[in-house]
Design a protein around this motif. Structure first.
Motif, PDB file in Angstrom:
ATOM      1  N   ARG A 165     -50.022  10.874  13.613  1.00 32.59           N
ATOM      2  CA  ARG A 165     -51.203  11.727  13.453  1.00 32.59           C
ATOM      3  C   ARG A 165     -51.656  12.300  14.787  1.00 32.59           C
ATOM      4  NH1 ARG A 165     -55.392   8.422   9.807  1.00 32.59           N
ATOM      5  NH2 ARG A 165     -55.267   7.090  11.624  1.00 32.59           N
ATOM      6  N   LEU A 166     -51.384  11.584  15.869  1.00 32.86           N
ATOM      7  CA  LEU A 166     -51.808  12.078  17.174  1.00 32.86           C
ATOM      8  C   LEU A 166     -50.968  13.277  17.613  1.00 32.86           C
ATOM      9  CD1 LEU A 166     -52.377   8.651  18.910  1.00 32.86           C
ATOM     10  CD2 LEU A 166     -54.088  10.175  17.956  1.00 32.86           C
ATOM     11  N   ALA A 171     -49.607  15.346  15.438  1.00 30.36           N
ATOM     12  CA  ALA A 171     -49.952  16.421  14.511  1.00 30.36           C
ATOM     13  C   ALA A 171     -51.243  17.124  14.928  1.00 30.36           C
ATOM     14  CB  ALA A 171     -50.084  15.870  13.100  1.00 30.36           C
ATOM     15  N   GLU A 172     -52.160  16.387  15.534  1.00 27.87           N
ATOM     16  CA  GLU A 172     -53.436  16.973  15.975  1.00 27.87           C
ATOM     17  C   GLU A 172     -53.291  17.469  17.408  1.00 27.87           C
ATOM     18  OE1 GLU A 172     -56.201  13.823  15.589  1.00 27.87           O
ATOM     19  OE2 GLU A 172     -56.029  13.724  13.414  1.00 27.87           O
ATOM     20  N   THR A 173     -52.547  18.531  17.593  1.00 27.57           N
ATOM     21  CA  THR A 173     -52.312  19.040  18.942  1.00 27.57           C
ATOM     22  C   THR A 173     -53.503  19.814  19.481  1.00 27.57           C
ATOM     23  OG1 THR A 173     -51.267  20.988  17.995  1.00 27.57           O
ATOM     24  CG2 THR A 173     -49.829  19.162  18.631  1.00 27.57           C
ATOM     25  N   ALA A 174     -54.437  20.219  18.612  1.00 30.84           N
ATOM     26  CA  ALA A 174     -55.583  21.010  19.065  1.00 30.84           C
ATOM     27  C   ALA A 174     -56.535  20.180  19.927  1.00 30.84           C
ATOM     28  CB  ALA A 174     -56.326  21.575  17.862  1.00 30.84           C
ATOM     29  N   THR A 175     -56.700  18.900  19.581  1.00 28.98           N
ATOM     30  CA  THR A 175     -57.615  18.058  20.350  1.00 28.98           C
ATOM     31  C   THR A 175     -56.819  16.929  21.010  1.00 28.98           C
ATOM     32  OG1 THR A 175     -58.042  16.723  18.397  1.00 28.98           O
ATOM     33  CG2 THR A 175     -59.575  18.508  18.837  1.00 28.98           C
ATOM     34  N   ARG A 207     -62.783   8.396  17.239  1.00 32.37           N
ATOM     35  CA  ARG A 207     -61.339   8.546  17.039  1.00 32.37           C
ATOM     36  C   ARG A 207     -60.583   7.293  17.478  1.00 32.37           C
ATOM     37  NH1 ARG A 207     -57.970  13.548  19.524  1.00 32.37           N
ATOM     38  NH2 ARG A 207     -56.036  13.174  18.447  1.00 32.37           N
ATOM     39  N   CYS A 212     -47.261   8.381  21.975  1.00 28.82           N
ATOM     40  CA  CYS A 212     -48.671   8.476  21.586  1.00 28.82           C
ATOM     41  C   CYS A 212     -49.320   7.103  21.521  1.00 28.82           C
ATOM     42  CB  CYS A 212     -48.805   9.178  20.246  1.00 28.82           C
ATOM     43  SG  CYS A 212     -48.459  10.937  20.317  1.00 28.82           S
TER      44      CYS A 212
END
Length: 110
Positions: free
Chosen positions: A48-49, A51-55, A64, A87
């Motif tokens: 999930r980390l 996949a969340e490349t925006a933050t 979080r 990650c």
């Protein structure tokens, strides 16, 4: 007791079991269906980390980071969360930094 010389090499009886080279029964799972899956569905976990490349992961993001801690304050292992190795290393470093800067508790009271 038989010796190897009493039987020719090509005259080997078929083996029973897992349906290998000599045939036999096909593998079956607990419900009796072919496949031998054991009745469990396995899906590869995605990080999930990644996949969340925006933050990006930050040690100041308490909400979080607390998702990756148990009730006692232990860090949840990689095989459970599905994180990739890189990650997970960054996550552990961020949790430890947050603990030292008093954002997260070292151990929650029982």
């Amino acid at each position: 007791m038989r010796t190897e010389s009493s039987r020719p090499m090509g005259d080997r009886p078929p083996q029973r079991g897992a349906g290998g080279k000599f045939g036999g029964r096909p593998k079956r799972d607990r419900d009796g269906r072919p496949g031998g899956g054991g009745g469990r569905f396995f899906r590869k976990k995605t990080c999930r980390l990644c996949a969340e490349t925006a933050t990006p992961l930050d040690y100041k993001d308490r909400d979080r980071l607390s998702r990756y801690l148990t009730e006692k304050g232990k860090i949840i292992p990689r095989r459970t969360t599905g994180n990739c190795a890189g990650c997970q290393r960054r996550l552990v470093k961020a949790i430890k930094r947050a603990r030292h800067s008093a954002i997260l508790a070292f151990q929650l009271s029982a």
